[in-house]
Scaffold this motif. Structure first.
Motif, PDB file in Angstrom:
ATOM      1  N   LYS A 166     -36.515  33.277  60.599  1.00 24.75           N
ATOM      2  CA  LYS A 166     -36.862  34.582  59.530  1.00 24.75           C
ATOM      3  C   LYS A 166     -34.891  35.416  59.272  1.00 24.75           C
ATOM      4  O   LYS A 166     -34.457  36.031  60.772  1.00 24.75           O
ATOM      5  N   ILE A 167     -34.866  36.048  58.169  1.00 24.46           N
ATOM      6  CA  ILE A 167     -33.786  36.270  57.752  1.00 24.46           C
ATOM      7  C   ILE A 167     -34.122  37.866  57.340  1.00 24.46           C
ATOM      8  O   ILE A 167     -32.952  38.184  56.840  1.00 24.46           O
ATOM      9  N   GLY A 168     -35.439  38.186  57.670  1.00 26.60           N
ATOM     10  CA  GLY A 168     -35.622  39.067  56.585  1.00 26.60           C
ATOM     11  C   GLY A 168     -36.877  39.685  56.065  1.00 26.60           C
ATOM     12  O   GLY A 168     -37.487  38.836  55.839  1.00 26.60           O
ATOM     13  N   SER A 169     -36.778  40.842  55.714  1.00 27.85           N
ATOM     14  CA  SER A 169     -37.950  41.605  54.475  1.00 27.85           C
ATOM     15  C   SER A 169     -37.356  41.165  53.302  1.00 27.85           C
ATOM     16  O   SER A 169     -36.524  42.086  52.486  1.00 27.85           O
ATOM     17  N   ASP A 174     -47.453  40.809  56.848  1.00 27.39           N
ATOM     18  CA  ASP A 174     -46.666  40.387  58.305  1.00 27.39           C
ATOM     19  C   ASP A 174     -45.720  41.238  57.585  1.00 27.39           C
ATOM     20  O   ASP A 174     -44.355  41.732  58.837  1.00 27.39           O
ATOM     21  N   GLY A 175     -45.182  41.633  56.443  1.00 26.71           N
ATOM     22  CA  GLY A 175     -43.923  41.823  55.751  1.00 26.71           C
ATOM     23  C   GLY A 175     -43.311  41.356  55.288  1.00 26.71           C
ATOM     24  O   GLY A 175     -42.389  42.065  54.793  1.00 26.71           O
ATOM     25  N   SER A 176     -43.726  40.323  54.378  1.00 25.46           N
ATOM     26  CA  SER A 176     -42.772  39.594  53.500  1.00 25.46           C
ATOM     27  C   SER A 176     -41.880  39.383  54.095  1.00 25.46           C
ATOM     28  O   SER A 176     -40.781  39.122  53.206  1.00 25.46           O
ATOM     29  N   ILE A 177     -41.822  38.278  54.819  1.00 25.24           N
ATOM     30  CA  ILE A 177     -40.877  37.933  55.847  1.00 25.24           C
ATOM     31  C   ILE A 177     -40.128  36.770  54.919  1.00 25.24           C
ATOM     32  O   ILE A 177     -40.918  35.571  54.479  1.00 25.24           O
ATOM     33  N   GLN A 180     -31.407  44.414  52.571  1.00 20.21           N
ATOM     34  CA  GLN A 180     -30.171  45.139  54.294  1.00 20.21           C
ATOM     35  C   GLN A 180     -28.658  44.353  53.832  1.00 20.21           C
ATOM     36  O   GLN A 180     -28.737  44.700  52.893  1.00 20.21           O
ATOM     37  N   ILE A 191     -37.566  44.695  52.496  1.00 18.10           N
ATOM     38  CA  ILE A 191     -36.399  45.781  53.121  1.00 18.10           C
ATOM     39  C   ILE A 191     -35.032  45.041  52.304  1.00 18.10           C
ATOM     40  O   ILE A 191     -34.716  44.312  52.151  1.00 18.10           O
TER      41      ILE A 191
END
Lengths: 158, 575, 718
Positions: free
Chosen positions: A56-59, A46-49, A64, A62
């Motif tokens: 959820k504060i990000g991946s 699911d995107g290494s959240i 930020q 990715i």
């Protein structure tokens, strides 16, 4: 045999194979992989959240935008190829220690230790060390909850 | 110069790829010699079902013409299906971002791009949306063309679909070509059978395992839309996910190279860490290397694989040598997790096997790395793309045997077969295709003003990056590589149509010509007395020398105007 | 069959260079039409016209030409024209050399004299003239001991004709009106009148002349294939130059058209393009110099591929006849007795073996006392049925000279020696003596008693590869004569060199297995066929070809014709039958079968030369790039001057490269005409050596050459 006839003869099985291969390669395969992936590695799939508490504060993968002085900051997005490079070099992280230390009163040693605990990218003698910005900042927040609570209560909102 | 640990890294990766390729070889040989295998019990009924659906006789042996026509025609139908998906993706399901359909010229270019194993991308998979997560309105590039994105359905049933089929087609062509050279062959095999078997027995199983490993390493695989999150600093972030892992597995294993995201394997979701990077490099090398071994195995003369394999890797080593002359360190246009080393290494590998995926921005690569990339694409067999790498190597062998082999005092022969004037003609035509389809559109891009329209510097010979971009674009297209400088910038009618044609010709013309050559080898008289030993070290050295000579001679002035000029400019400017 | 070593080339480069005719010829060939068959040179000439036009009116070529460079354009145009001329010169030289050689072969042809019957009114007159002047329909007179000059049909007379040299059939053949007599056979009795049935040049001479006229010479498969490569390279370089021109204009790189053309011509494979025709022609010339006529260039090429070479033992490996080397007496007899008896029995025997017996006996001092009685002897001629020959001597005196071709000096020496013996009183006449020599099994039948060690001795000699000849005196076996095959000088080395090159020699002989084996071992041949009949050649050729091997063979008799026809390389002897010469693809005018080995070497040399010059030509391009590319965009892209690793002058670099490109052609003409020298080694060793010399050398040499020319140009202030 004329070329025209050859093409006509080949066309029927060819169009069937085109459709079949589209279903197999384009639908069945990715769906099958999705099914297995969701069961085996749901987090990564699911995107290494990244979570802080329940939110959820990000991946992790990715970058930020961290603009506040008490966080480690990502590279300027235009410097990387993806624009969302989630990592910084060890040197980059260490050069930010002074700023963060003065903004948070966490000692430089503690910050350096934190960085060293989260080094990635090396294996035995291979590779070049780097640190993940979000991982580092989350570690900061979690290790120094009271400090960050004071600096920005919104972080722990929800 | 290269660090010892990095040198060791290269050696380890290459040797494990070669070892794995060798281990995979008997399996591939069984696929194409139609030999019994343990998979039969499970796969036979499925394959028989497919043949029945197709209405073909899987044991019917085809001549080169029929084989080639079948391959071309099925590719055209596949392109047509993908074309429909691209153009109408806006109204089709699995489009959570609401991307509009692609323009006709772009769709034309993209289906050719994926079906020819090129994967040049004049779009951004994630689009450049003016308002995330709804992407119905897109930003435009410098030429005023929108920068489109792809729906999940397009990614799956157009991109991944064609990535599988183009890889399978390449492998089939290699198998057919080899059969032409196998003593006692009666035909080139059956295209449908080869195609189905290479999917069911090779690509699906390997890609399935690889895809799951990628997910484990952090590559997403989901049909859910982009995730909208709130960061600790309180801003909103859109996390671009999708069915990425399944695509990455085939794009690397199939040496396709087209990424899910615009930044390709530089994007962290496509290539999250050094481990995934190494694994992707490994996958790229696996099948092209294996096909070198397959060549020798199927011929029944394993030693004949030597010049192909070791010649390819010698050229690869030369590419690496050029690329690692300059100091490599993390610079702009690179990702921190890959640093300078994995960036340069990747660029060499991806062009050496004509995959074309990138893990950096090419603008960030040193001119010598770009020169090395050019070499990989111009040679096309280091060890080259899926299937066609072996094909081109055979082409080089024949031309080398012919010109240099005369000096042994015998009429040139390969595998005991005399090389006729017709063979030489076919080989020269195949060799000629490349310069024509690279140089003609490169000149046209400038002459028609298409290059300046996308902001590539024209009247500035002192800074020639512009020329490198255009030359690279068509070299990549012709070599069916797919790495590029332009990206979505290239989404203009000129570049879409020209690149589309170049890719199509660059793929199917040499395949047709060289299949004709292989077809003429069937039933040819062979002598058992081999004068010039093509499996010897000497010959391999001469082969490598000839390939370098031929390729460098053909493209030297253009390389001089491109990366070589840039290199000197940088040096003059105190690089 | 006669054996001669190849003569030195009839014509050589020096005399040709000065030949005005050749020079004129090379100029005539500059006409664009005659260059059409040579695409590379045709294009070079086209570029000459373009640059010449630039020199005449530069504005027509703006922006890629400049008025200030007019003088420079003249220079470039001249060099381009000279480049083409060098190539036509090479052609003209090669052709004149080939024609000279071919003409010299014609004179060789005329060595057989014929007696032509000319009718002057009713009077028949005999004109002695060379056989080459005969025409179909001419009448010729064939008398005893005449060699039939050409194939003819018998009109009158009946005669015995010996065709053994041609057909291997030793028994003379009776020829009557209506029968064919074969050129090269010999009349041994009576007289014939015959009508010539073929023109001498109809056979292979006409084909030979056709082969050396470059305009008519059909190109060989390998030449066609090399031409393909050249056309392909030309196409590639054309695209490159057109693209560079386009880029130069669209990117304002300000390259001059003349420089682009110079680069173009330098890149074109001009060296091989210029020399390709002469290499092929010279290959055939070299055959002619060795008195071998090839009917097609293809066969010469094919010779280079030979895997198996079929050699006749007799004539090729051995000198053609055995020689006596030892007299071995049986118990109760002496060596002298055997030697003297052998002497007597051979007195009337004109065969080489017979003469060698007399020589051996003479050398050992075994001069028989009965010699003076030989005058009244009865001679038993050799016959195939008895396989023996001999003599019966009654009493008598006098000295009879041995017949045959012994030189007068030898005869004189023999007579003086004999007379010395007589004076010494050692010659005592006896009553009738009958001496018979022959094949051991035949002797066994006529001898009254056979010594117990007869068979073992015979076997021993046979097993050593020699031929035993048994001798009886008055029907008593007295001893054995050992006949040894004598190897041709240098044959062992030739066989060795053939083997080193990976070619398998197969020896054919009519001898029995032990003899065959011994000879084969001695010269290092592993495969031989004893007791072979001429038809066996055909079987061997077919067998080897079925195994996909390339077979070279020689042949002379009619029996050999089928094998010659199917063999990849068939070399017929000029002394052989017309049938054989027709079937073969080459004819050796000197009828030396050992030359087949040279043919193979020449074939290899031809291919090697072609490959070497091609490789050299292509490898040259590297240096030319480094000479021209740095200065091509000198005004707009000065950074590229860093590529000027040779440090050439900015204004002279292009000319230097162009001059090198032209001058290398005449420098390589001698190489093209004589072929590259090589020592026989394995195919791979040859390949490695040549690849180093012409490949690596081809990259290095022009760097040096261009630099030297540049220094010269700069020093004269060009």
């Amino acid at each position: 045999m004329s070329l025209k006839r050859e093409i006509r003869q080949t066309s029927l099985p060819a169009i069937r194979l085109a459709v079949i291969s589209m279903i197999l390669c384009g639908l069945l395969f990715p769906l099958l992989v999705t099914g297995f992936a969701q069961v085996l590695f749901p987090g990564q799939a699911d995107g290494s959240i990244a979570h802080l508490g329940t939110s959820k504060i990000g991946s992790y993968l990715i970058a930020q935008n961290f603009s506040r002085p008490f966080f480690f900051q990502s590279r300027n997005s235009s410097l990387s190829a993806s624009g969302v490079d989630p990592d910084i070099t060890l040197q980059d992280a260490q050069s930010q220690v002074a700023r963060i230390s003065s903004a948070t009163n966490i000692t430089r040693d503690q910050l350096n230790t934190l960085i060293n605990q989260h080094i990635e990218g090396t294996f035995w003698i291979f590779g070049y060390p780097y640190v993940n910005v979000l991982t580092l900042n989350l570690a900061l927040i979690q290790s120094y909850q009271t400090v960050y609570q004071q600096l920005d209560p919104n972080i722990f909102r929800q | 110069m290269i660090q010892p640990a990095d040198f060791l890294t290269i050696i380890l990766i290459l040797s494990s790829a070669i070892l794995a390729a060798r281990l995979l070889t008997p399996h591939i040989v069984k696929i194409f010699t139609y030999a019994p295998s343990r998979l039969d019990r499970f796969l036979d009924p499925i394959e028989k079902g497919i043949y029945r659906l197709l209405g073909v006789d899987p044991s019917h042996g085809m001549g080169w013409r029929e084989y080639f026509l079948s391959a071309v025609i099925i590719n055209i139908f596949q392109m047509a299906l993908a074309f429909i998906v691209f153009v109408f993706q806006g109204g089709l399901p699995l489009n959570p971002q609401g991307f509009p359909g692609l323009g006709l010229d772009l769709a034309f270019m993209q289906v050719i791009s994926f079906a020819t194993n090129t994967n040049l991308q004049h779009y951004n998979g994630e689009g450049v949306c003016t308002q995330l997560p709804n992407c119905s309105t897109l930003s435009t590039n410098s030429a005023g063309q929108p920068i489109p994105g792809l729906s999940y359905l397009s990614q799956m049933t157009a991109v991944q679909f064609l990535q599988f089929t183009s890889a399978a087609t390449g492998i089939c062509v290699a198998a057919a070509l080899i059969r032409g050279f196998v003593a006692g062959s009666k035909d080139m095999g059956n295209f449908y059978t080869d195609f189905v078997r290479s999917l069911t027995r090779l690509l699906f199983p390997l890609c399935f395992v690889a895809a799951l490993i990628f997910v484990g390493l952090g590559v997403p695989q989901t049909l859910d839309g982009y995730q909208i999150l709130h960061t600790v600093e309180g801003s909103t972030q859109t996390v671009l996910v999708g069915p990425v892992a399944s695509l990455v597995s085939i794009m690397q294993l199939g040496t396709n190279g087209g990424g899910f995201f615009g930044a390709n394997s530089a994007y962290p979701f496509q290539n999250p860490n050094p481990a995934s990077d190494v694994f992707q490099i490994f996958l790229m090398l696996l099948i092209p290397t294996s096909l070198c071994f397959v060549y020798g195995h199927m011929l029944g003369k394993r030693k004949e694989a030597r010049p192909i394999l070791w010649g390819a890797y010698a050229l690869f080593a030369i590419d690496l040598l050029i690329a690692f002359i300059p100091n490599y360190s993390l610079g702009p246009g690179m990702e921190v997790r890959f640093g300078g080393f994995f960036t340069s290494f990747w660029t060499v590998v991806t062009t050496a096997v004509t995959t074309g995926s990138v893990n950096s921005s090419l603008f960030g690569n040193h001119p010598l790395v770009i020169l090395s990339a050019f070499m990989g694409m111009l040679i096309q067999s280091t060890p080259g793309g899926k299937g066609v790498g072996v094909m081109y190597m055979v082409m080089y062998i024949i031309i080398t045997v012919f010109i240099v082999g005369l000096m042994s005092g015998r009429t040139p022969e390969y595998l005991g077969m005399k090389i006729s004037a017709r063979d030489v003609k076919l080989v020269m035509i195949a060799f000629l295709v490349h310069p024509v389809i690279i140089l003609v559109p490169t000149v046209l891009a400038y002459a028609t003003g298409a290059a300046s329209a996308i902001g590539v510097c024209v009247n500035c010979p002192a800074a020639s990056t512009g020329f490198t971009q255009i030359f690279y674009e068509f070299t990549s297209a012709a070599a069916n590589n797919g790495s590029d400088f332009l990206g979505a910038t290239g989404n203009t009618p000129f570049f879409n149509i020209s690149a589309g044609l170049v890719m199509f010709l660059g793929r199917f013309l040499p395949i047709g010509v060289l299949l004709a050559l292989a077809g003429s080898m069937i039933n040819r008289k062979r002598t058992s007395e081999i004068g010039l030993k093509t499996d010897s070290v000497t010959f391999t050295i001469v082969l490598v020398g000839s390939i370098l000579l031929l390729v460098v001679l053909t493209f030297f002035p253009f390389l001089a105007l491109g990366p070589i000029l840039e290199f000197f400019q940088k040096r003059v400017n105190g690089f | 069959m006669t054996t001669k070593e190849p003569r030195t080339p009839v014509s050589h480069l020096g005399s040709n260079l000065t030949s005005t005719k050749t020079l004129l010829d090379s100029l005539v060939r500059l006409a664009p039409r005659s260059l059409l068959s040579n695409p590379v040179m045709f294009i070079v000439e086209l570029t000459f016209f373009v640059v010449a036009a630039m020199a005449v009116y530069p504005p027509a070529f703006y922006p890629v030409a400049s008025l200030s460079l007019r003088f420079y354009y003249v220079e470039v145009a001249l060099i381009l024209l000279i480049t083409v001329w060098f190539s036509t010169l090479a052609d003209a030289l090669a052709e004149s050399q080939a024609k000279n050689t071919a003409n010299s072969l014609r004179s060789l042809e005329s060595e057989v004299q014929s007696k032509k019957i000319v009718m002057e009114g009713d009077i028949r007159r005999i004109v002695v003239s060379p056989s080459t002047t005969l025409r179909k329909g001419d009448l010729v007179l064939l008398e005893k001991n005449d060699v039939v000059p050409i194939d003819a049909e018998v009109l009158e007379g009946i005669a015995m004709v010996d065709e053994s040299l041609l057909t291997g059939e030793s028994t003379p053949v009776r020829k009557a009106p209506g029968d064919e007599v074969i050129g090269g056979s010999r009349v041994i009795s009576d007289t014939l009148t015959a009508r010539v049935t073929v023109n001498p040049e109809d056979t292979y001479i006409s084909e030979m002349i056709r082969l050396v006229e470059s305009s008519k010479r059909p190109r060989t498969p390998n030449e066609v294939a090399v031409t393909m490569v050249l056309i392909g390279l030309t196409a590639i370089f054309t695209i490159i130059i057109v693209a560079l021109l386009g880029l130069s204009i669209t990117l304002n790189l300000a390259a001059d058209l003349s420089v682009l053309i110079a680069l173009y011509v330098c890149l074109l494979p001009t060296t091989i393009g210029a020399l390709l025709p002469s290499i092929g022609l010279s290959g055939i010339s070299r055959l002619y110099q060795r008195k071998i006529v090839a009917k097609s260039g293809r066969a010469v090429e094919r010779a280079g591929d030979t895997d198996v070479i079929i050699l006749d033992k007799t004539g090729t490996i051995t000198v053609g006849n055995r020689q006596a080397t030892e007299f071995i007496p049986f118990a109760g007899h002496t060596e002298r007795e055997v030697g003297e008896s052998a002497f007597l029995s051979s007195w009337h025997d004109d065969t080489p073996e017979g003469r060698s017996l007399i020589r051996l006996a003479y050398e050992d001092g075994f001069i028989p006392r009965e010699l003076n009685a030989l005058g009244v002897s009865e001679v038993y001629e050799f016959s195939a049925s008895t396989r023996t020959s001999g003599v019966k001597i009654s009493q008598g005196t006098g000295f009879m000279l041995p017949k045959g071709d012994k030189s007068s000096r030898e005869r004189g020496r023999l007579r003086r020696k004999f007379e010395a013996h007589v004076e010494a009183g050692s010659v005592i006449a006896e009553d009738e003596t009958e001496i018979i020599k022959g094949a051991p099994d035949a002797i066994k039948k006529i001898a009254r008693s056979i010594p117990s060690n007869f068979d073992s001795l015979i076997n021993k000699i046979s097993s050593q590869g020699d031929t035993p000849l048994a001798l009886t005196r008055n029907r008593e076996a007295i001893g054995i004569i050992r006949l040894k095959d004598v190897l041709k000088p240098g044959i062992k080395e030739k066989i060795q060199s053939v083997k080193v090159m990976g070619i398998r020699p197969v020896m054919l002989t009519g001898d029995q297995p032990l003899t065959a084996k011994s000879i084969a071992n001695e010269v290092g041949i592993d495969e031989y066929r004893p007791e072979a009949k001429p038809e066996d050649k055909y079987d061997i050729v077919m067998r080897e070809q079925a195994e996909t091997r390339v077979v070279a063979m020689i042949g002379d008799g009619t029996n050999d014709a089928p094998a010659l026809a199917v063999a990849d390389v068939g070399l017929a002897m000029n002394s052989g039958t017309e049938a054989a010469k027709e079937a073969a693809n080459m004819v050796d005018l000197e009828s030396n079968p050992a030359k087949i080995i040279e043919v193979v070497m020449l074939g290899k040399q031809l291919l090697m030369t072609r490959g070497a010059v091609t490789t050299f030509s292509i490898a040259n391009d590297v240096a030319k790039y480094f000479a021209i590319v740095p200065v091509m965009f000198a005004t707009t892209l000065p950074e590229l001057k860093a590529l000027n690793i040779l440090g050439l002058g900015l204004n002279t670099a292009v000319l230097s490269a162009l001059i090198f490109n032209a001058i290398i052609i005449p420098l390589l003409i001698p190489l093209a005409m004589r072929g590259i020298r090589f020592k026989p080694t394995s195919t791979m060793a040859l390949f490695i050596k040549n690849a180093l010399i012409y490949g690596v050398g081809g990259i290095i040499v022009p760097f040096i050459g261009i630099k030297l020319i540049d220094i010269a140009l700069l020093s004269i202030g060009a």
